[in-house]
Design a protein around this motif. Structure first.
Motif, PDB file in Angstrom:
ATOM      1  N   PRO A 169       7.562  33.584 -34.122  1.00 32.45           N
ATOM      2  CA  PRO A 169       8.382  32.687 -34.921  1.00 32.45           C
ATOM      3  C   PRO A 169       7.536  31.623 -35.607  1.00 32.45           C
ATOM      4  CG  PRO A 169       8.547  32.099 -32.613  1.00 32.45           C
ATOM      5  CD  PRO A 169       7.744  33.377 -32.671  1.00 32.45           C
ATOM      6  N   LEU A 170       8.063  31.093 -36.701  1.00 33.47           N
ATOM      7  CA  LEU A 170       7.451  29.930 -37.328  1.00 33.47           C
ATOM      8  C   LEU A 170       7.610  28.730 -36.398  1.00 33.47           C
ATOM      9  CD1 LEU A 170       8.883  30.257 -40.965  1.00 33.47           C
ATOM     10  CD2 LEU A 170       6.637  31.002 -40.142  1.00 33.47           C
ATOM     11  N   ILE A 171       6.712  27.773 -36.534  1.00 33.48           N
ATOM     12  CA  ILE A 171       6.816  26.519 -35.788  1.00 33.48           C
ATOM     13  C   ILE A 171       7.114  25.409 -36.787  1.00 33.48           C
ATOM     14  CG2 ILE A 171       5.658  24.859 -34.290  1.00 33.48           C
ATOM     15  CD1 ILE A 171       3.878  27.157 -33.315  1.00 33.48           C
ATOM     16  N   GLU A 172       8.219  24.720 -36.559  1.00 29.23           N
ATOM     17  CA  GLU A 172       8.652  23.613 -37.410  1.00 29.23           C
ATOM     18  C   GLU A 172       8.545  22.313 -36.620  1.00 29.23           C
ATOM     19  OE1 GLU A 172      12.401  22.780 -40.402  1.00 29.23           O
ATOM     20  OE2 GLU A 172      12.863  23.618 -38.426  1.00 29.23           O
ATOM     21  N   VAL A 173       8.107  21.243 -37.278  1.00 36.39           N
ATOM     22  CA  VAL A 173       8.032  19.941 -36.619  1.00 36.39           C
ATOM     23  C   VAL A 173       8.873  18.931 -37.391  1.00 36.39           C
ATOM     24  CG1 VAL A 173       5.819  20.220 -35.443  1.00 36.39           C
ATOM     25  CG2 VAL A 173       5.831  19.494 -37.833  1.00 36.39           C
ATOM     26  N   ASP A 174       9.528  18.055 -36.637  1.00 40.72           N
ATOM     27  CA  ASP A 174      10.459  17.102 -37.240  1.00 40.72           C
ATOM     28  C   ASP A 174      10.384  15.789 -36.483  1.00 40.72           C
ATOM     29  OD1 ASP A 174      12.535  15.777 -38.468  1.00 40.72           O
ATOM     30  OD2 ASP A 174      14.116  17.002 -37.578  1.00 40.72           O
ATOM     31  N   GLY A 175      10.079  14.709 -37.215  1.00 38.45           N
ATOM     32  CA  GLY A 175      10.068  13.380 -36.626  1.00 38.45           C
ATOM     33  C   GLY A 175       8.844  12.586 -37.006  1.00 38.45           C
ATOM     34  N   ASN A 176       8.974  11.682 -37.979  1.00 44.13           N
ATOM     35  CA  ASN A 176       7.866  10.827 -38.440  1.00 44.13           C
ATOM     36  C   ASN A 176       6.661  11.672 -38.856  1.00 44.13           C
ATOM     37  OD1 ASN A 176       6.540   8.507 -39.139  1.00 44.13           O
ATOM     38  ND2 ASN A 176       6.206   7.776 -37.053  1.00 44.13           N
ATOM     39  N   ILE A 177       6.914  12.659 -39.701  1.00 42.92           N
ATOM     40  CA  ILE A 177       5.848  13.511 -40.216  1.00 42.92           C
ATOM     41  C   ILE A 177       5.291  12.893 -41.492  1.00 42.92           C
ATOM     42  CG2 ILE A 177       5.240  15.830 -40.990  1.00 42.92           C
ATOM     43  CD1 ILE A 177       6.112  15.622 -38.029  1.00 42.92           C
ATOM     44  N   ASN A 178       4.006  12.574 -41.475  1.00 44.73           N
ATOM     45  CA  ASN A 178       3.343  11.976 -42.632  1.00 44.73           C
ATOM     46  C   ASN A 178       1.884  12.413 -42.626  1.00 44.73           C
ATOM     47  OD1 ASN A 178       1.929  10.161 -40.791  1.00 44.73           O
ATOM     48  ND2 ASN A 178       3.835   8.993 -40.687  1.00 44.73           N
ATOM     49  N   GLY A 179       1.102  11.905 -43.554  1.00 42.97           N
ATOM     50  CA  GLY A 179      -0.292  12.316 -43.642  1.00 42.97           C
ATOM     51  C   GLY A 179      -1.057  12.092 -42.350  1.00 42.97           C
ATOM     52  N   HIS A 180      -0.811  10.958 -41.700  1.00 44.62           N
ATOM     53  CA  HIS A 180      -1.527  10.661 -40.447  1.00 44.62           C
ATOM     54  C   HIS A 180      -1.128  11.624 -39.337  1.00 44.62           C
ATOM     55  CE1 HIS A 180      -3.291   8.585 -37.078  1.00 44.62           C
ATOM     56  NE2 HIS A 180      -2.092   8.430 -36.536  1.00 44.62           N
ATOM     57  N   THR A 181       0.190  11.809 -39.128  1.00 42.25           N
ATOM     58  CA  THR A 181       0.618  12.655 -38.015  1.00 42.25           C
ATOM     59  C   THR A 181       0.337  14.133 -38.280  1.00 42.25           C
ATOM     60  OG1 THR A 181       2.904  12.669 -38.876  1.00 42.25           O
ATOM     61  CG2 THR A 181       2.353  11.026 -37.213  1.00 42.25           C
ATOM     62  N   VAL A 182       0.365  14.551 -39.538  1.00 37.09           N
ATOM     63  CA  VAL A 182      -0.053  15.915 -39.848  1.00 37.09           C
ATOM     64  C   VAL A 182      -1.530  16.096 -39.497  1.00 37.09           C
ATOM     65  CG1 VAL A 182      -0.504  17.538 -41.739  1.00 37.09           C
ATOM     66  CG2 VAL A 182       1.695  16.386 -41.596  1.00 37.09           C
ATOM     67  N   GLY A 183      -2.336  15.079 -39.770  1.00 35.93           N
ATOM     68  CA  GLY A 183      -3.746  15.139 -39.403  1.00 35.93           C
ATOM     69  C   GLY A 183      -3.955  15.295 -37.910  1.00 35.93           C
ATOM     70  N   LEU A 184      -3.078  14.701 -37.095  1.00 33.30           N
ATOM     71  CA  LEU A 184      -3.175  14.840 -35.645  1.00 33.30           C
ATOM     72  C   LEU A 184      -2.940  16.279 -35.201  1.00 33.30           C
ATOM     73  CD1 LEU A 184      -1.201  11.661 -34.471  1.00 33.30           C
ATOM     74  CD2 LEU A 184      -3.682  11.951 -34.605  1.00 33.30           C
TER      75      LEU A 184
END
Length: 221
Positions: A169-184
């Protein structure tokens, strides 16, 4: 291929037609639609009439997230919106496979969601039966919460679990997703990123939605 899902709850509801046109121009892949019952979470949002009208107003597929108790009832209620995906919480389902089968019976792709404190192993029995996993990086209910870094380990565990599965399955993330947290998440990158008030909507800048949505990838490219 990475995808962006715009959290439509965070859009300007008084100018929704304009918001939809801007999202379409930005080639946003999904509209993430939070359905909240005031019981499973302490908030109310997005009824079936709203989502049915939304489906008719845009070409962007819907990604419905049921943050509700009794998910079977809400699957039946919201299938009229004809979403691409419909997720329900493993914590709220007494029989997750029954919910998955019900979603599939409406020709909708099932997704299973889990809260930050829920062990990722709770969804392992269902990975061969769903098209997507929704990993909440905040507790569902309200925008603007702090990103839960403990979820990074869960994403890595899930990525390892499905790495050799051709039907993963695809993995989806939701909750305060921005450039910084995507980098994490660089070392265990999900597939679908839900963008809301922290990145896409209501920003005090002059960027259009295309520029804003592309800007988050700068941390990982």
């Amino acid at each position: 291929m990475r995808q962006i899902a715009a959290s439509i709850m965070c859009a300007d509801q008084f100018h929704l037609a304009d918001e939809l046109r801007r999202l379409e121009a930005a080639d946003i892949q999904l509209l993430h639609c939070d359905v909240m019952d005031g019981v499973y979470v302490n908030n109310l949002a997005l009824g079936p009439e709203y989502l049915t009208a939304l489906r008719a107003a845009t070409s962007i597929p819907l990604d419905i997230h049921l943050a509700t108790v009794t998910p079977l009832k809400y699957v039946d209620m919201f299938q009229v919106a004809k979403p691409e995906y419909m997720s329900f919480h493993v914590e709220a389902a007494s029989d997750a496979m029954e919910v998955i089968r019900r979603i599939k019976s409406y020709n909708i792709k099932p997704s299973i969601a889990l809260n930050p404190e829920t062990p990722v192993e709770a969804i392992f029995p269902y990975l061969d039966h769903v098209n997507m996993v929704l990993m909440m990086t905040v507790n569902p209910g309200f925008a603007g919460q702090e990103f839960n870094k403990n979820v990074l380990t869960k994403i890595a565990i899930l990525k390892e679990k499905i790495k050799d599965n051709p039907y993963a399955p695809l993995i989806e993330v939701d909750g305060n997703i921005n450039g910084h947290t995507v980098g994490l998440m660089r070392d265990a990158l999900p597939d679908v990123f839900v963008l809301g008030t922290s990145t896409l909507f209501h920003q005090n800048d002059t960027y259009d939605y295309t520029t804003r949505s592309l800007k988050i990838w700068s941390e990982i490219d």
